[in-house]
Design a protein around this motif. Structure first.
Motif, PDB file in Angstrom:
ATOM      1  N   LYS A   1       6.177   2.623   3.595  1.00 18.68           N
ATOM      2  CA  LYS A   1       5.748   1.297   3.069  1.00 18.68           C
ATOM      3  C   LYS A   1       4.904   0.605   3.839  1.00 18.68           C
ATOM      4  CE  LYS A   1      10.402   1.114   0.306  1.00 18.68           C
ATOM      5  NZ  LYS A   1       9.451   1.487  -0.751  1.00 18.68           N
TER       6      LYS A   1
ATOM      7  N   SER B   1       5.976   9.010   2.442  1.00 20.94           N
ATOM      8  CA  SER B   1       5.633   7.775   1.398  1.00 20.94           C
ATOM      9  C   SER B   1       6.645   6.828   1.295  1.00 20.94           C
ATOM     10  CB  SER B   1       4.711   8.142   0.412  1.00 20.94           C
ATOM     11  OG  SER B   1       5.573   8.672  -0.367  1.00 20.94           O
ATOM     12  N   CYS B   2       7.755   7.216   0.883  1.00 18.52           N
ATOM     13  CA  CYS B   2       9.084   6.419   0.569  1.00 18.52           C
ATOM     14  C   CYS B   2       9.433   5.463   1.766  1.00 18.52           C
ATOM     15  CB  CYS B   2      10.160   7.454   0.037  1.00 18.52           C
ATOM     16  SG  CYS B   2       9.833   8.423  -1.325  1.00 18.52           S
TER      17      CYS B   2
ATOM     18  N   GLY C   1       6.758   4.728  -2.915  1.00 19.77           N
ATOM     19  CA  GLY C   1       5.495   4.113  -3.339  1.00 19.77           C
ATOM     20  C   GLY C   1       4.955   4.640  -4.472  1.00 19.77           C
TER      21      GLY C   1
ATOM     22  N   LYS D   1       5.909   2.252  -9.627  1.00 18.86           N
ATOM     23  CA  LYS D   1       5.488   0.969  -9.962  1.00 18.86           C
ATOM     24  C   LYS D   1       6.432   0.202 -11.118  1.00 18.86           C
ATOM     25  CE  LYS D   1       1.752   2.016  -7.314  1.00 18.86           C
ATOM     26  NZ  LYS D   1       1.970   1.333  -5.994  1.00 18.86           N
TER      27      LYS D   1
END
Length: 288
Positions: free
Chosen positions: A77, A73-74, A233, A236
């Motif tokens: 994107k 997930s990093c 991700g 936040k």
């Protein structure tokens, strides 16, 4: 072509020390106008079904390579790419072909991410890492994305999702605008940061962690944050988008939610009108 690479060098690496600047300058010089070679057996598909002809010669290509290092997930994107592609398509429909090549640790993770994000762009799962072996891409993830002309020669290098200046550069080239290096010294300011790294310690991976970074404008011009990107991700960041007047401060509110137990060492990159930009902040800890 040279002016594109030089501009990218100036915009992307203003905060590097001299030795790193020289190293990256050599990298950019090496890749300037270099042709990307595609193995004959590569297959690009949309959601694993429709095959896409990636050898079309009447378009620009933006190709990004994602290796097996780090969390899936990093590196992917997808949300950022979808937003960027929507902008490009709205301005220059059918003028740019986007290609994504993955050399994954776990193929199932890639397919799951594609389905969850409803990603409908050409993707190649390169299990043998053949594209990288043929071209010997840079190891730094920031330099594994390329803007190519119709002959597959490199016009610019850098990830537009990680750096707004690179995104701006890509858009100018695609739209045929003149690339001019502007003197922005008179718009620059200085900042002080309360801390560049925060340690969460050991914590339950299922519980969200929060942190605060404070940036103070100690210069004579308003501080403007152009963009903030994160290395994952799972992070936040919220902040006031208004310019920060000299002598005032801005607070960055950071929330981190682990996807699984892991050692946490994530980066938050702040792009702003300071000579030290981009500013690198870190959160560290152990999600157990």
């Amino acid at each position: 072509m040279k002016k594109y690479v030089v501009l990218l060098f100036v915009l992307f690496l203003v905060s590097c020390n001299n030795s790193k600047k020289q190293s990256v300058f050599n990298l950019l010089k090496e890749w300037n106008s270099r042709e990307i070679q595609f193995p004959n057996h590569l297959v690009f598909t949309i959601q694993g079904r429709d095959t896409v002809d990636f050898r079309i010669e009447d378009k620009y290509k933006i190709i990004t390579y994602v290796d097996s290092i780090g969390c899936t997930s990093c590196n992917l994107k997808f949300a950022g790419w979808k937003n960027f592609m929507h902008v490009v398509d709205s301005l220059r429909p059918d003028s740019v072909q986007f290609l994504f090549v993955f050399f994954p640790k776990k193929v199932t993770e890639i397919y799951q991410s594609l389905l969850l994000d409803r990603f409908k762009y050409p993707v190649c799962i390169d299990k043998e890492d053949s594209l990288n072996k043929l071209n010997n891409f840079p190891h730094n993830m920031a330099f594994q994305t390329f803007l190519l002309n119709k002959n597959n020669k490199v016009m610019a290098i850098g990830n537009p999702i990680l750096n707004p200046k690179i995104k701006e550069l890509y858009m100018k080239i695609i739209q045929g605008e003149e690339i001019v290096q502007a003197n922005e010294d008179n718009l620059m300011t200085n900042v002080s940061i309360d801390t560049r790294s925060l340690f969460f310690g050991n914590f339950n991976w299922e519980k969200e962690q929060r942190a605060i970074f404070t940036l103070k404008n100690i210069g004579n011009r308003p501080l403007v944050i152009d963009a903030i990107s994160t290395s994952c991700g799972c992070i936040k960041v919220e902040y006031n988008k208004e310019p920060v007047h000299p002598g005032s401060s801005i607070t960055l509110y950071v929330a981190y939610k682990a996807e699984h137990p892991e050692h946490l060492n994530k980066t938050i990159t702040v792009y702003c009108n300071t000579k030290a930009s981009p500013l690198l902040l870190k959160i560290v800890g152990n999600a157990e």
